[in-house]
Design a protein around this motif. Sequence first.
Motif, short mmCIF file in Angstrom:
data_model
loop_
_atom_site.label_atom_id
_atom_site.label_comp_id
_atom_site.label_asym_id
_atom_site.label_seq_id
_atom_site.Cartn_x
_atom_site.Cartn_y
_atom_site.Cartn_z
N HIS A 99 40.72 5.91 29.30
CA HIS A 99 41.88 5.54 28.46
C HIS A 99 41.61 5.88 27.00
N GLN A 137 40.55 -0.21 36.07
CA GLN A 137 39.81 0.99 35.70
C GLN A 137 38.33 0.66 35.46
N CYS A 156 48.33 4.42 35.72
CA CYS A 156 46.98 4.77 35.26
C CYS A 156 46.31 5.61 36.33
N HIS A 211 45.76 -1.93 33.88
CA HIS A 211 45.10 -0.64 33.66
C HIS A 211 43.61 -0.84 33.39
#
Length: 652
Positions: free
Chosen positions: A545, A471, A642, A467
Amino acid sequence: MLDLVIFSKDRACQLDLLLRSLERQFVEWRRTQVTVIYTFSDPDFAAGYAATRMAHPDVAYICERDSHASFRDLTLSRIGAHEHVMFLVDDDVFKDEFTVESPEYRTFAATPEIACLSLRMAPHMEYCYAYDRSMARPEFEAGNVWDWTTAEYDWNYPMSLDGHVFRTEELRPLLAEAAFHNPNSLEAALAARPLANPKMICFSEAKIVNLPVNRVQETALNRHGGIAATWLNEQFLAGQRLSETTVRGTATRGPHEELPLRWEPWDPPLRSAEGSPRSSSRIVVMLVDEVLAAPRLLADYLTIVEDAAKLVLYAPDGDPDRLSPALEALAAEVGLDQPESPQVEVLVVPSDEGEASLRSVAHALVTDRADAVPLQSLPRFGSDALAALAEALRRPSHAPTPPGTRPTEPDLPAPIPSIVAHRPPGWDWFVEDLRRYRGMPGGEQARDEDLNPQLNDRTPGNPYDQHYFFQDVWAARRVAEARPERHVDVGSRIDFVGFLTALTQVVFVDIRELTAEVEGLSSVVGSVLAMPFESRSLESVSCLHVAEHIGLGRYGDPLDPEGTVKAIAELQRVVAPGGRVLFSGPVGRERTCFNAHRIHDPRRVPVLFDELELIEFSGVDDAGAFRRFRALEELAESTYACGMYVFQRPAG
C-alpha cells in the motif's frame, strides 16, 4: 442528467462535509443541478450556513426563511429539469466514487421495473440501525437487483431521501399529489405511496453513508448519536471541520452508521479569532444605498470578515456625482479611510452590466433586505449572521472532542476543560462507573484532576481497516513460509515491519529515518524510486500500500504521473534470481484519485512486473472480504479493493 436536491436544517458543519465529499466523489457533479434547500433556528446556525455557502459557491442555495413559497413548492421547483432526480439530507456523506456512467446506473435507466438506484445499500448489509436489529439479505438477481416488495427493513424501503435515484417522470406525479411541509413528512408521504416498480438495484459497495450524529427535528423521533448540532456549529465556526477520512473506504454494516468523527483544521472565510487575515481571494458585495442608510451593517462586517478580502460597494444605476460626498463621509465614519483598511472598490454602473460582471466573480452579498435585491444568486448574510460570527470569534476555541455537561453532584468530577455545554454519548455510564469505582477499596485514588473519559470504545465489534489488517497478516505469513535470511521492506506500515523481526532480520527503507531501536531491525534512508541496493541483490522484498501514492504530492513528493510505474520498475530491479517481492495496493476500475492514490486494474500490475512471474494473487473485495488465490478478473470491476501479489524472479 440529474436533479440533486439536498435538505438541511441547523447542520452547516455536516452539510459542508457532504458537499466536500460530493465534489470529490461524484464525477459529474458540475453537470448536475445541485440545490440545497435549508433553514435555521437561530443566528448562530445562520452564520454557519453563510460560511458553508462561501466555501461552496458553485451550488445553488434556497433559504426557506428568505422565500415566501412553501417547502413543498420550493422542492417541486427544483425537480423536472432532468430525466432523473435524487434527494440527500445533510448528514449523508459520499464515501466512494459515484458516476452516472456506471453499469448499475445504466441498468436502472434502461429497466422500467427497477424503481430506483440506491447509493446507500450494498449486498453485504445485514444490520438496520433505525431498529437496532439484524435484517435478512434479499435474494439477488444479476447485477445487484432485488425485489424490494418481498424484503425487510432497509431492503424494503425504496422511497428513501438518503441517496436513491428516481425517474423524474415517475416521481413528480407522486410529489404533486402529496402533502408535506419538511423532509421527514415528504419521505413519510412517499413511503405511504411508493412507486409500483417492484425492483431496486445497488452497487457492490455503498456510495454514501448516513452519519446519524444528531436529530434536529421532532417530526420523526429517529435514533441518533446525541452530539448536539450547536456544538458542531461552534467547532465549525472556530476553525475545525469534519474530515472526509471519517467515512473514506469504510465497509458499513448498513445505510446508517455511527462512526467516530474525525476533524481537520480549516480557514472559514472569516477573520480568525486572533485577527490574522485569511485568504485574499474573496470578493464580497454590499449595496451602496443600504450601507448609506445603515452604516452599522458595514461597520459590523469590517470587524469580522478578513482584512485581505476585496469589498465591492455596488451602486447599480447610481449617480457618481451624488454618491461621492456621501461615500467619503461613510468611509470616515467606519474607518475605511485608514491605511490598514480593507481593499474597497465602488462600482457605479448600469445594473445589467454590474449584474453580469459581479455574478461571475463575487462570493457573497451582505444585506439585511428580505425583498428582491440584485445578485440574488449569491450567498447572503445580514446583521444576525454577522453578530453570531462576532460572538463565535469571541468564544474560546474548544478541541473537537465529544461535548458533555458539567456534573454538579459533589461526588462527581470537576468540570473537564475539553467538555463543553452538551452531554456526550456515554457520559451517563462513565459517571455511573466512576461512582461505583470510587466505592471500591482503593477506588478513591481516581482523583478529579486525573480523570480522562474515554467514551467511544464500548462498541459491539472491534473495528479494523480491512485492507491493512488482511494485507499485513497475509504478508507476514508469506515471509514466515519463506524464512529468508534478510527481508527488505519499502515504506510499509511500521507495526508490520516491527513484527517481522520475530521472523528474520529486517531492513526498513523509507524517505524518513526510523530511529526506533529494535533487535533485528535496521533503517535505511532511501526512496522506492532509487533504492540503495545493487540490481538483483535482494532475496525478499515487500512494498505494501505504498506505490499507489508515488508522484501525487500527498507526502510532499514531486508530482509525476508515472510515479507508480517507476516505483514498480525499481522494486523489480533489486529482486535477485529466485527472490520474491510482496506487493499490494488498491485495485479495481483504473483511475487516479488525486492526490490520495491511484487505483489500478488488477490485471495491469503483472504487466508492469514484466521480468517477474506472478506466483499468487489474493485480495480484499469491496465488501471487505479477504480470500487467497483469487482470479485477477474477480476484482477488475471493484471500486476500491486491495490486491496482494507475490512475484518471483526466475532462477535461471
